[in-house]
Design a protein around this motif. Structure first.
Motif, short mmCIF file in Angstrom:
data_model
loop_
_atom_site.label_atom_id
_atom_site.label_comp_id
_atom_site.label_asym_id
_atom_site.label_seq_id
_atom_site.Cartn_x
_atom_site.Cartn_y
_atom_site.Cartn_z
N ASP A 1 -14.28 -11.36 18.98
CA ASP A 1 -13.34 -12.41 18.99
C ASP A 1 -13.14 -13.36 17.53
O ASP A 1 -12.02 -13.56 17.35
CB ASP A 1 -13.74 -13.38 20.07
N GLY A 2 -14.17 -13.24 16.91
CA GLY A 2 -14.24 -14.00 15.50
C GLY A 2 -13.69 -12.89 14.55
O GLY A 2 -14.07 -13.17 13.35
N TRP A 3 -13.40 -11.71 14.73
CA TRP A 3 -13.21 -10.77 13.61
C TRP A 3 -11.68 -10.77 13.34
O TRP A 3 -11.01 -10.81 14.27
CB TRP A 3 -13.58 -9.28 14.20
N ALA A 4 -11.47 -10.34 11.97
CA ALA A 4 -10.06 -10.02 11.75
C ALA A 4 -9.04 -9.18 12.34
O ALA A 4 -9.67 -7.92 12.83
CB ALA A 4 -10.01 -9.84 10.08
N ARG A 5 -8.18 -9.60 12.84
CA ARG A 5 -7.26 -8.59 13.55
C ARG A 5 -5.98 -7.72 12.93
O ARG A 5 -5.71 -6.69 13.26
CB ARG A 5 -6.55 -9.32 14.85
N ASP A 6 -5.75 -8.40 11.89
CA ASP A 6 -4.56 -7.68 10.89
C ASP A 6 -4.50 -8.39 9.70
O ASP A 6 -4.73 -9.77 9.47
CB ASP A 6 -3.39 -8.12 12.11
N PHE A 7 -3.99 -7.54 8.73
CA PHE A 7 -3.68 -8.10 7.53
C PHE A 7 -2.39 -7.71 6.90
O PHE A 7 -1.66 -6.94 7.57
CB PHE A 7 -4.68 -7.38 6.59
N ASP A 8 -1.75 -8.70 5.94
CA ASP A 8 -0.67 -8.10 4.97
C ASP A 8 -1.18 -7.74 3.95
O ASP A 8 -1.00 -8.61 3.11
CB ASP A 8 0.31 -9.40 5.20
N ALA A 9 -1.40 -6.44 3.54
CA ALA A 9 -1.95 -6.08 2.42
C ALA A 9 -1.23 -5.78 1.40
O ALA A 9 -1.15 -4.66 0.86
CB ALA A 9 -3.23 -4.81 2.65
N GLN A 10 -0.12 -6.58 1.29
CA GLN A 10 1.11 -6.43 0.31
C GLN A 10 0.52 -5.79 -1.17
O GLN A 10 1.26 -5.03 -1.67
CB GLN A 10 1.86 -7.61 0.18
N ARG A 11 -0.52 -6.63 -1.68
CA ARG A 11 -0.84 -6.42 -3.13
C ARG A 11 -1.38 -5.12 -3.28
O ARG A 11 -0.88 -4.13 -4.18
CB ARG A 11 -1.91 -7.40 -3.48
N ALA A 12 -2.32 -4.69 -2.42
CA ALA A 12 -2.81 -3.29 -2.52
C ALA A 12 -2.00 -2.42 -2.20
O ALA A 12 -1.71 -1.10 -2.91
CB ALA A 12 -4.13 -3.24 -1.70
N THR A 13 -0.98 -2.29 -1.37
CA THR A 13 0.03 -1.52 -1.03
C THR A 13 1.11 -1.33 -2.29
O THR A 13 1.18 -0.15 -2.74
CB THR A 13 0.85 -1.86 0.25
N SER A 14 1.19 -2.37 -2.90
CA SER A 14 2.30 -2.29 -4.04
C SER A 14 1.37 -1.58 -5.18
O SER A 14 2.17 -1.04 -6.15
CB SER A 14 2.96 -3.72 -4.63
N LEU A 15 0.12 -1.63 -5.19
CA LEU A 15 -0.67 -1.20 -6.25
C LEU A 15 -0.74 0.44 -5.96
O LEU A 15 -1.78 1.04 -6.94
CB LEU A 15 -1.84 -2.00 -6.54
#
Lengths: 328, 328
Positions: A289-303
């Protein structure tokens, strides 16, 4: 080029070693030497034309770390760590290896450069454990680090050191925050996150697996193959666009447990999916329940970092890489 | 109660000591003992009824730090640090004092608690230097730490340790990120941020001051009086609402240099404001360009931290506290 892998005997370390040995080059450069180091002896790898050196050593020994760096590798992968559960149980050991060990490594590189110019690329495997709930629905690139474990704290400190040492020109660092690795090969382990892999890996070979949480639980995943891809990209990318912001949320695949099971059904059939037995474990459910569910990893994707496209792909990659390409 | 102040000889340390000595209590508790420690001998303070102990010691000595903690103070203020400029010039010294020294202190407290229960409140003075440009217009409570100095890196690491040690129950920590202190009393110093104080402090006593940047430069300020108020509030607040997020952006006053000068004109007249001589220094202007301009310090404000209301108030507080209440 000479490449040093610290933590070469771990799951990702072994896969990275195999890949480098197979490719025999990185980017456009031929690999001349692979230096493998781990606290347990790294397994030998076949690599015609590449000199392989294996060291059984503890990074808590400052001298041992310095002796590795004395070989002046062009590229250093720092994958060694005491994992989350153990760092929580053994406070001193976690800080000794994850913090002091990392600092010994970074300082050994700095000191090596004081004699004559030396500035290797350093790729550091960090973790989404640097984040702690409550989270936004999607964690953005500028979300702060408030870890809820000593492991996450130690990784966050490693990231800060990596950025500062890079800014000062001691090395050229990239920190990558890996999603949870799924499907993790091998036997089920005691990690609380293990079930995300177990519920796919075991049914694929006709064995039962236990699901301790509800099917609507959402989590953030990457295949071992993608993780190795991230490490290789971090080793060869242009770091100029990073500035002092050297640590990146890797892209991944956000999926619910239900979506994982659907993918299993599509790839391996209903019988496989039927091998998942639900047995809710309130302790595991609470942790997750305390773990990350989703990210918007724009920076890495653009790199240029590329994630798995679907859970079907993750399962197929596992069948290719671990089961010889076919289901039993 | 017993209170330990590490860094007691610094500007804020001295003001905090004087305030505690004057109040003779903190919250509802009488102060029985003040333990003052610094690398230069802390100046004596008059405090009838309070036992004063002064130690000249370096926190890079693990034993010296342990001996301070052996007295089991109920409250520890950790204000000691190598400042930004020096930590940038002397890499080893900055890490030794700002990182290792902080860790020695935190570990001394942890070890003291292993013998018999001990869990003091620890107030840690952090800094907005944990942030690095580019910034949003207003930095929010969840903006990430990407420091552009070794000092900022060391403070960010101290914050992470503070949170983890608090989460594990070794102490009850609060980290406060102080704005730039203005008006800093004393002589002009070589800090790049010094001019924010110089352009008010010097004209108030009829002396010329140099302004090295444009009047539209915006920055984030708090008076020494407010800074002491923040420390006292952090020492007495209920920490339950903090969870693991133990580090807080303090509220402050965002003002342009032009607004500072307007306030000076209102409080001390045109003649005072005319003593500011503009002499642009491109190096200073460049550095200041990378500094935080404004914050939205919602969390700290909702937790009861109170900033200065206006620059007029900041100047008046300086006149009261440093100039005996009247202009010459």
């Amino acid at each position: 080029m000479k490449i040093l892998i610290i933590g070469a005997a771990g799951m990702i370390g072994r896969k990275l070693t195999e890949r480098l040995a197979k490719d025999a080059k990185l980017g456009h450069e031929a690999i001349e030497k692979l230096i493998l180091a781990d606290v347990i002896a790294p397994t030998a790898v076949r690599a015609p034309g590449i000199e392989i050196e294996a060291h059984e050593l503890d990074i808590v020994s400052e001298d041992a770390v310095s002796s590795l760096i004395a070989a002046r590798p062009d590229l250093v992968f720092h994958l060694a760590a005491i994992v989350s559960g153990e760092a929580e149980l053994d406070f001193d050991k976690g800080y000794a290896i994850n913090l002091d060990g990392t600092r010994y490594l970074f300082d050994a590189i700095r000191r090596e450069g004081q004699e004559q110019p030396y500035c290797p690329r350093v790729v550091f495997s960090s973790s989404i454990a640097v984040f702690g709930a409550p989270f936004p629905d999607k964690i953005g690139d500028e979300f702060f680090s408030t870890p809820k474990t000593s492991y996450g704290t130690q990784k966050a400190i490693g990231e800060l050191l990596l950025s500062d040492y890079s800014r000062r020109g001691f090395f050229d660092g990239v920190g990558i925050r890996l999603p949870t690795i799924c499907i993790r090969p091998g036997k089920p382990n005691k990690a609380a996150s293990g079930f995300f892999s177990n519920i796919l890996r075991e049914p694929l070979v006709g064995q039962e697996a236990v699901l301790p949480v509800e099917e609507n639980v959402r989590h953030w995943h990457a295949s071992p193959r993608s993780a190795v891809g991230f490490l290789l990209h971090a080793a060869t990318m242009d770091t100029a666009p990073l500035g002092v912001r050297r640590n990146l949320n890797m892209p991944g695949l956000s999926a619910t447990v239900g979506e994982q099971i659907e993918a299993l059904r599509r790839v391996a059939g209903k019988k496989a999916a039927a091998l998942i037995r639900k047995a809710r474990d309130p302790m595991v459910a609470d942790m997750v329940d305390g773990w990350a569910r989703d990210f918007d990893a724009q920076r890495a994707t653009s790199l240029g970092f590329v994630a798995d496209a679907s859970f079907d792909d993750i399962i197929k990659a596992h069948i290719e890489d671990e089961l010889g390409g076919t289901l039993p």
